[in-house]
Design an enzyme around this catalytic site. Structure first.
Site, PDB file in Angstrom:
ATOM      1  N   ASP A  13       0.804  -1.222   0.000  1.00 45.40           N
ATOM      2  CA  ASP A  13       0.000   0.000   0.000  1.00 45.40           C
ATOM      3  C   ASP A  13       0.839   1.275   0.000  1.00 45.40           C
ATOM      4  O   ASP A  13       0.442   2.303   0.559  1.00 45.40           O
ATOM      5  CB  ASP A  13      -0.968   0.013   1.199  1.00 45.40           C
ATOM      6  CG  ASP A  13      -1.871  -1.205   1.209  1.00 45.40           C
ATOM      7  OD1 ASP A  13      -2.259  -1.642   0.118  1.00 45.40           O
ATOM      8  OD2 ASP A  13      -2.177  -1.720   2.299  1.00 45.40           O
ATOM      9  N   LYS A  16       1.795   2.004  -5.134  1.00 43.67           N
ATOM     10  CA  LYS A  16       2.326   1.413  -6.373  1.00 43.67           C
ATOM     11  C   LYS A  16       1.393   1.671  -7.556  1.00 43.67           C
ATOM     12  O   LYS A  16       1.840   1.981  -8.651  1.00 43.67           O
ATOM     13  CB  LYS A  16       2.525  -0.107  -6.195  1.00 43.67           C
ATOM     14  CG  LYS A  16       3.545  -0.461  -5.115  1.00 43.67           C
ATOM     15  CD  LYS A  16       3.649  -1.959  -4.900  1.00 43.67           C
ATOM     16  CE  LYS A  16       2.424  -2.575  -4.283  1.00 43.67           C
ATOM     17  NZ  LYS A  16       2.138  -2.180  -2.897  1.00 43.67           N
ATOM     18  N   THR A 130      -5.720 -11.656   3.836  1.00 47.00           N
ATOM     19  CA  THR A 130      -6.860 -11.011   3.174  1.00 47.00           C
ATOM     20  C   THR A 130      -8.006 -12.013   2.978  1.00 47.00           C
ATOM     21  O   THR A 130      -9.077 -11.639   2.503  1.00 47.00           O
ATOM     22  CB  THR A 130      -6.443 -10.463   1.792  1.00 47.00           C
ATOM     23  OG1 THR A 130      -5.967 -11.554   0.999  1.00 47.00           O
ATOM     24  CG2 THR A 130      -5.353  -9.405   1.934  1.00 47.00           C
ATOM     25  N   ALA A 300      -7.471  -1.225   0.672  1.00 44.20           N
ATOM     26  CA  ALA A 300      -8.260  -1.154  -0.553  1.00 44.20           C
ATOM     27  C   ALA A 300      -8.901  -2.506  -0.880  1.00 44.20           C
ATOM     28  O   ALA A 300      -9.807  -2.592  -1.694  1.00 44.20           O
ATOM     29  CB  ALA A 300      -7.369  -0.706  -1.719  1.00 44.20           C
ATOM     30  N   THR A 301      -8.453  -3.579  -0.243  1.00 43.39           N
ATOM     31  CA  THR A 301      -8.998  -4.912  -0.526  1.00 43.39           C
ATOM     32  C   THR A 301      -9.991  -5.335   0.552  1.00 43.39           C
ATOM     33  O   THR A 301     -11.084  -5.799   0.250  1.00 43.39           O
ATOM     34  CB  THR A 301      -7.841  -5.937  -0.633  1.00 43.39           C
ATOM     35  OG1 THR A 301      -7.030  -5.545  -1.729  1.00 43.39           O
ATOM     36  CG2 THR A 301      -8.352  -7.348  -0.868  1.00 43.39           C
ATOM     37  N   ASP A 334       2.387  14.714   1.128  1.00 40.30           N
ATOM     38  CA  ASP A 334       1.367  15.702   1.526  1.00 40.30           C
ATOM     39  C   ASP A 334       0.698  15.330   2.847  1.00 40.30           C
ATOM     40  O   ASP A 334       0.224  16.220   3.572  1.00 40.30           O
ATOM     41  CB  ASP A 334       0.300  15.838   0.428  1.00 40.30           C
ATOM     42  CG  ASP A 334      -0.337  14.494   0.076  1.00 40.30           C
ATOM     43  OD1 ASP A 334       0.400  13.578  -0.342  1.00 40.30           O
ATOM     44  OD2 ASP A 334      -1.574  14.348   0.241  1.00 40.30           O
ATOM     45  N   VAL A 416       2.528  14.023  -4.244  1.00 44.36           N
ATOM     46  CA  VAL A 416       1.956  14.981  -3.271  1.00 44.36           C
ATOM     47  C   VAL A 416       0.431  14.945  -3.264  1.00 44.36           C
ATOM     48  O   VAL A 416      -0.225  15.866  -2.773  1.00 44.36           O
ATOM     49  CB  VAL A 416       2.474  16.415  -3.561  1.00 44.36           C
ATOM     50  CG1 VAL A 416       3.952  16.527  -3.238  1.00 44.36           C
ATOM     51  CG2 VAL A 416       2.206  16.828  -5.010  1.00 44.36           C
TER      52      VAL A 416
HETATM   53  P1  GDP Z   1      -0.747   0.179  -3.570  1.00 44.39           P
HETATM   54  O1  GDP Z   1      -1.343  -1.070  -3.038  1.00 44.39           O
HETATM   55  O2  GDP Z   1       0.718   0.276  -3.303  1.00 44.39           O
HETATM   56  O3  GDP Z   1      -1.088   0.443  -5.005  1.00 44.39           O
HETATM   57  O4  GDP Z   1      -1.380   1.363  -2.720  1.00 44.39           O
HETATM   58  P2  GDP Z   1      -2.957   1.537  -2.382  1.00 44.39           P
HETATM   59  O5  GDP Z   1      -3.634   1.978  -3.621  1.00 44.39           O
HETATM   60  O6  GDP Z   1      -3.485   0.350  -1.683  1.00 44.39           O
HETATM   61  O7  GDP Z   1      -2.884   2.682  -1.284  1.00 44.39           O
HETATM   62  C1  GDP Z   1      -2.371   3.953  -1.558  1.00 44.39           C
HETATM   63  C2  GDP Z   1      -3.485   4.980  -1.329  1.00 44.39           C
HETATM   64  O8  GDP Z   1      -2.922   6.276  -1.257  1.00 44.39           O
HETATM   65  C3  GDP Z   1      -4.508   5.055  -2.446  1.00 44.39           C
HETATM   66  O9  GDP Z   1      -5.750   5.406  -1.907  1.00 44.39           O
HETATM   67  C4  GDP Z   1      -3.981   6.152  -3.358  1.00 44.39           C
HETATM   68  O10 GDP Z   1      -5.007   6.811  -4.109  1.00 44.39           O
HETATM   69  C5  GDP Z   1      -3.410   7.097  -2.330  1.00 44.39           C
HETATM   70  N1  GDP Z   1      -2.243   7.863  -2.772  1.00 44.39           N
HETATM   71  C6  GDP Z   1      -1.215   7.480  -3.588  1.00 44.39           C
HETATM   72  N2  GDP Z   1      -0.268   8.453  -3.640  1.00 44.39           N
HETATM   73  C7  GDP Z   1      -0.705   9.456  -2.836  1.00 44.39           C
HETATM   74  C8  GDP Z   1      -0.147  10.712  -2.437  1.00 44.39           C
HETATM   75  O11 GDP Z   1       0.945  11.092  -2.824  1.00 44.39           O
HETATM   76  N3  GDP Z   1      -0.881  11.454  -1.556  1.00 44.39           N
HETATM   77  C9  GDP Z   1      -2.088  11.056  -1.068  1.00 44.39           C
HETATM   78  N4  GDP Z   1      -2.724  11.844  -0.211  1.00 44.39           N
HETATM   79  N5  GDP Z   1      -2.635   9.872  -1.418  1.00 44.39           N
HETATM   80  C10 GDP Z   1      -1.951   9.087  -2.274  1.00 44.39           C
HETATM   81  P1  IMO Z   2      -0.911  -4.257  -2.155  1.00 40.84           P
HETATM   82  O1  IMO Z   2      -0.446  -4.833  -3.488  1.00 40.84           O
HETATM   83  C1  IMO Z   2      -0.981  -4.615   2.184  1.00 40.84           C
HETATM   84  C2  IMO Z   2      -0.989  -8.681   3.845  1.00 40.84           C
HETATM   85  C3  IMO Z   2      -2.220  -9.123   4.587  1.00 40.84           C
HETATM   86  C4  IMO Z   2      -1.589 -10.066   5.605  1.00 40.84           C
HETATM   87  C5  IMO Z   2      -0.473 -10.735   4.803  1.00 40.84           C
HETATM   88  C6  IMO Z   2      -0.848 -12.099   4.225  1.00 40.84           C
HETATM   89  O2  IMO Z   2      -2.203  -3.544  -2.231  1.00 40.84           O
HETATM   90  O3  IMO Z   2       0.201  -3.479  -1.546  1.00 40.84           O
HETATM   91  P2  IMO Z   2      -2.368 -12.852   2.187  1.00 40.84           P
HETATM   92  O4  IMO Z   2      -3.821 -12.652   1.906  1.00 40.84           O
HETATM   93  O5  IMO Z   2      -1.467 -12.294   1.107  1.00 40.84           O
HETATM   94  O6  IMO Z   2      -2.022 -14.273   2.504  1.00 40.84           O
HETATM   95  O7  IMO Z   2      -2.086 -12.006   3.524  1.00 40.84           O
HETATM   96  O8  IMO Z   2      -0.168  -9.846   3.743  1.00 40.84           O
HETATM   97  N1  IMO Z   2      -1.215  -8.187   2.468  1.00 40.84           N
HETATM   98  C7  IMO Z   2      -1.166  -6.887   2.115  1.00 40.84           C
HETATM   99  N2  IMO Z   2      -0.999  -5.783   2.873  1.00 40.84           N
HETATM  100  N3  IMO Z   2      -1.093  -4.508   0.842  1.00 40.84           N
HETATM  101  C8  IMO Z   2      -1.224  -5.615   0.074  1.00 40.84           C
HETATM  102  O9  IMO Z   2      -1.199  -5.581  -1.263  1.00 40.84           O
HETATM  103  C9  IMO Z   2      -1.315  -6.876   0.710  1.00 40.84           C
HETATM  104  N4  IMO Z   2      -1.473  -8.146   0.274  1.00 40.84           N
HETATM  105  C10 IMO Z   2      -1.395  -8.932   1.340  1.00 40.84           C
HETATM  106  O10 IMO Z   2      -2.882  -8.049   5.193  1.00 40.84           O
HETATM  107  O11 IMO Z   2      -0.980  -9.320   6.628  1.00 40.84           O
HETATM  108 MG    MG Z   3      -2.878  -1.694  -1.804  1.00 37.18          MG
END
Ligand code: GDP
Ligand code: IMO
Ligand code: MG
Length: 431
Positions: A13, A16, A130, A300-301, A334, A416
């Site tokens: 999270d 990416k 998850t 997000a999941t 930010d 940001v």
């Molecule tokens: P990922 O799993 O690595 O793709 O990240 P996620 O999408 O699960 O979580 C990142 C969250 O932060 C999402 O809701 C994005 O829209 C938000 N986000 C990403 N970059 C920024 C940023 O620079 N600032 C803010 N405020 N939110 C961001």
């Molecule tokens: P993205 O791609 C954050 C965490 C779960 C749990 C551990 C094992 O959005 O960054 P699993 O279901 O994979 O066997 O769970 O990994 N986990 C994540 N945490 N972002 C993710 O993906 C995750 N995918 C799995 O919360 O701790």
């Molecule tokens: Mg994520």
């Protein structure tokens, strides 16, 4: 030709999805290389939010080739739902295609059932997965009883493999877990229907990637999860079941490591974690709550609240080492606006001993670590409109400089805000 890998440097999270969507403008082929629908990648483009669990974050662009690589575990129901949802918004865009590796493994209904049953049985020691069946699907892959995308395409082979698995899993579910069995006929019918819808996407993806490389195309490899959820290098057993470090992009996609030109590590300006496991800089106080609120830190999941804490540079430095990171994309800067001071963890303390060069692999040791902090001045100016480093307040620039110094890597991008344009692009890995 540039071949760029993007990985998370923390516990997932990190943002990416946003960065892959942004870099996808420059790439021709976007390859998601591991994990499954445990991932949740959020993109905000033209004011609209899209959450992707399986489809690569390049899908919003014209004329891209999107690939789900061999090292993934794919739930066909979720993939088809995601494609239907995208179609309702006129996606994929013209000329953009999706290809699913015939060698990728299929997540079956019994995998999610086993995931849930095992977690329930672990009580306080549960991993906090998850619940998507990721672990059991990768277990079957390693045990060589897994069902692959290509198996779905042959009814007789699928029937034989499904029969074995249903018998085996039902024994475990009923005898060991005291749960109801799954039904062979129901699964067979359901998955035969998915197979026919998936057939047009089923492909030899390593060959497709090689042809693209020979044609001089730019390839972007999209990781899921993060370094500390890696099965080998993460905080085991509180990890996911795949390898999340950059090396696995090559193994999973079927390309040689010599083809890679850059590895971009996505690093959130603070740290978050979903699920159980150690977290040295975790803040269980008002500051942690404030980071959670200001950062909108909900999974997000699964929608779970993410645990929050200050940036841990011991983790980032080790991520740089484990993945050969060439540049850092720093996200959610930010979110730190308005804090009087900002802390960065530069080392761990265990009793009188200080550790600065590695994250202890032994959880017994890691759990005893307390953070050594460096405190930097904060800033109060709105930075979401900054588009160059010069637009940032001095304190924000100092924060970024310090990260570069400690990580010994350049920050190549500063995010940001969630939107595509809310970005400072320092340098471009594709040029
Ligand atoms: P990922 O799993 O690595 O793709 O990240 P996620 O999408 O699960 O979580 C990142 C969250 O932060 C999402 O809701 C994005 O829209 C938000 N986000 C990403 N970059 C920024 C940023 O620079 N600032 C803010 N405020 N939110 C961001
Ligand atoms: P993205 O791609 C954050 C965490 C779960 C749990 C551990 C094992 O959005 O960054 P699993 O279901 O994979 O066997 O769970 O990994 N986990 C994540 N945490 N972002 C993710 O993906 C995750 N995918 C799995 O919360 O701790
Ligand atoms: Mg994520």
């Amino acid at each position: 030709m540039a071949n760029v890998i993007i990985i998370g440097t923390q516990w997932g999270d990190e943002g990416k999805g946003k960065i892959v969507d942004l870099y996808a403008q420059e790439a021709d082929v976007i390859v998601r290389f591991q994990g499954g629908n445990n991932a949740g990648h959020t993109l905000v483009a033209n004011g609209r939010q899209t959450i992707l669990h399986l489809v690569p974050s390049g899908i919003l662009h014209d004329h891209k080739c999107c690939i789900l690589a061999s090292g993934m575990v794919i739930n066909p129901k979720i993939l088809l739902e995601e494609l239907d949802e995208l179609a309702s918004h006129g996606l994929p865009r013209p000329g953009t295609t999706l290809h699913v590796s015939e060698s990728a493994h299929v997540i079956m209904p019994y995998h999610a059932r086993l995931d849930g049953a095992r977690e329930a049985g672990m009580g306080n020691c549960k991993i906090g997965t998850t619940g998507r069946g990721i672990g059991p699907a990768y277990e079957d892959r390693a045990s060589r009883v897994g069902i692959r995308i290509c198996d779905l395409m042959h009814p007789d082979i699928f029937a034989r493999k499904l029969r074995y698995n249903v018998d085996e899993k039902n024994h475990y579910l009923t005898e060991f877990c005291g749960e109801d069995p799954v039904d062979y006929d129901d699964i067979f019918e359901e998955y035969r229907a998915y197979a026919e819808r998936l057939r047009p996407y089923c492909d030899n993806t390593p060959l497709r990637i090689e042809r693209a490389m020979k044609a001089g195309k730019h390839i972007l490899f999209e990781g899921a999860q993060g370094t500390y959820l890696d099965i080998d290098h993460g905080t085991y057993p509180y990890v996911t079941s795949s390898s999340t470090v950059a090396g696995n992009a090559c193994a999973s996609a079927g390309v040689g490591p010599t083809a890679i030109s850059e590895v971009i590590g996505i690093c959130k300006a603070y740290t978050t974690r979903v699920g159980s496991g150690p977290f040295v800089t975790e803040l269980s106080d008002d500051t942690g709550e404030r980071l959670q609120q200001q950062g909108g830190e909900f999974g997000a999941t699964t929608g779970r609240k993410r645990r929050c804490g200050w940036l841990d540079m011991v983790m980032i430095r080790q991520s740089v080492r484990l993945s050969g990171i060439t540049g850092i994309a720093l996200t959610k800067v930010d979110v730190l606006t308005g804090f009087d001071t900002i802390k960065i963890c530069t080392g761990y303390r265990i009793g009188k001993k200080e550790i600065t060069d590695h994250v202890p692999g032994d959880l017994e040791v890691l759990e005893q670590c307390t953070p050594i902090y460096e405190e930097l001045p904060g800033w109060s100016e709105d930075i979401t409109t900054a588009r160059s480093m010069e637009d940032l307040p001095r304190a924000a620039r100092r924060f970024i400089d310090r990260i570069e110094e400690i990580a010994d890597r350049r920050v190549v991008l500063v995010s940001v805000g969630p939107g595509r344009n809310e970005t400072i692009l320092v340098s471009n890995p594709f040029r």
